[in-house]
Design an enzyme around this catalytic site. Sequence first.
Site, PDB file in Angstrom:
ATOM      1  N   ILE A  63      40.933  47.146  49.135  1.00 31.87           N
ATOM      2  CA  ILE A  63      40.295  46.661  47.928  1.00 31.87           C
ATOM      3  C   ILE A  63      41.053  47.285  46.757  1.00 31.87           C
ATOM      4  O   ILE A  63      41.429  48.374  46.705  1.00 31.87           O
ATOM      5  CB  ILE A  63      38.715  47.112  48.053  1.00 31.87           C
ATOM      6  CG1 ILE A  63      37.920  46.787  46.632  1.00 31.87           C
ATOM      7  CG2 ILE A  63      38.707  48.512  47.974  1.00 31.87           C
ATOM      8  CD1 ILE A  63      36.511  47.207  46.768  1.00 31.87           C
ATOM      9  N   SER A  64      41.473  46.380  45.856  1.00 30.43           N
ATOM     10  CA  SER A  64      42.404  46.877  44.963  1.00 30.43           C
ATOM     11  C   SER A  64      41.911  47.937  43.870  1.00 30.43           C
ATOM     12  O   SER A  64      40.670  48.136  43.814  1.00 30.43           O
ATOM     13  CB  SER A  64      42.779  45.523  44.031  1.00 30.43           C
ATOM     14  OG  SER A  64      43.581  44.616  44.667  1.00 30.43           O
ATOM     15  N   GLN A  65      42.784  48.667  43.383  1.00 33.42           N
ATOM     16  CA  GLN A  65      42.528  49.634  42.353  1.00 33.42           C
ATOM     17  C   GLN A  65      41.662  49.017  41.357  1.00 33.42           C
ATOM     18  O   GLN A  65      42.223  47.878  40.739  1.00 33.42           O
ATOM     19  CB  GLN A  65      43.780  50.386  41.849  1.00 33.42           C
ATOM     20  CG  GLN A  65      43.462  51.315  41.039  1.00 33.42           C
ATOM     21  CD  GLN A  65      44.887  51.915  40.339  1.00 33.42           C
ATOM     22  OE1 GLN A  65      46.181  51.083  40.859  1.00 33.42           O
ATOM     23  NE2 GLN A  65      44.945  52.722  39.137  1.00 33.42           N
TER      24      GLN A  65
END
Length: 213
Positions: A63-65
Site C-alpha cells: 500500500i503506497s506511502q
Amino acid sequence: MKDTFRHQGLRQQLVNVLKNKGITNNAVLAAVAKIPRHLFMDSSFLDHAYQDKAFPIAADQTISQPYTVAFQSELMQIKPGHKVLEIGTGSGYQTAVLCELGAKVYSIERQNELFKKTSKFLPKLGYRPKKLIFGDGYIGLKTEAPFDSIIVTAGAPFVPRPLLSQLKIGGRLIIPVGDDVQIMTLFIRKGPKEFEQEEFGEFRFVPLLEDKN
C-alpha cells in the site's frame, strides 16, 4: 470494521505531515482525512496505518506511502465527474481517494488475489468505482477511452504507448518510470501526437507486472 476517534485523530496528524511536505490541494487532504487507511491493511499493521510509509499487503505488493498517493492525486488535477483510469488497484486505497475526489474510476489489477479481495472490500466502505478489471495495465482500457487522467501506481520500466493514446487532449498521465528507482513523470496530451513531459524526482514502487499469459 471500526473507525475510532483515535484513528480520526491519527489521520489529522497525517494530514499535517502531508501539508508540511508540500501537499496543498484541499480536496486531496480532505480525502486523506476521511478514508480509514487502517482498514486497507492487515490488522498486524494497524499501528503503522497513519505513518507516512508504504507497507506490505497481499501478493508481494504494497500500500503506497500516503505522501506518494497525495502527490500523484494532486498532479492529476481531478475535477468531479472526471473519467480516470488507475493502473494497479492494489489495496484500493488510491482508488478510494480518487472516488472521494469525485472521479469516475476505472481500475485495472494484474494480481487476481488482490483483484478479488479489493472488489469485495471497496463497496463495503461505500466506494463504487465504475469498473474494476482483472487484466494487463500495459494495454490500458481502450473500450472506455479517452480519459481525463491516467495514474500508474507501480514502477514502469517504460511508458506504455496505449496509455498515452487513451488520454483526452489536455489529459494527464502520471507514471513512475524506471527499474529500481522511478522518476515520477507527468505527460500532458497537447495534440493527437504531441505531449508535454515534466519530471518530479525519485520515488520507489513495486514493479508494474505484464500479463505473461
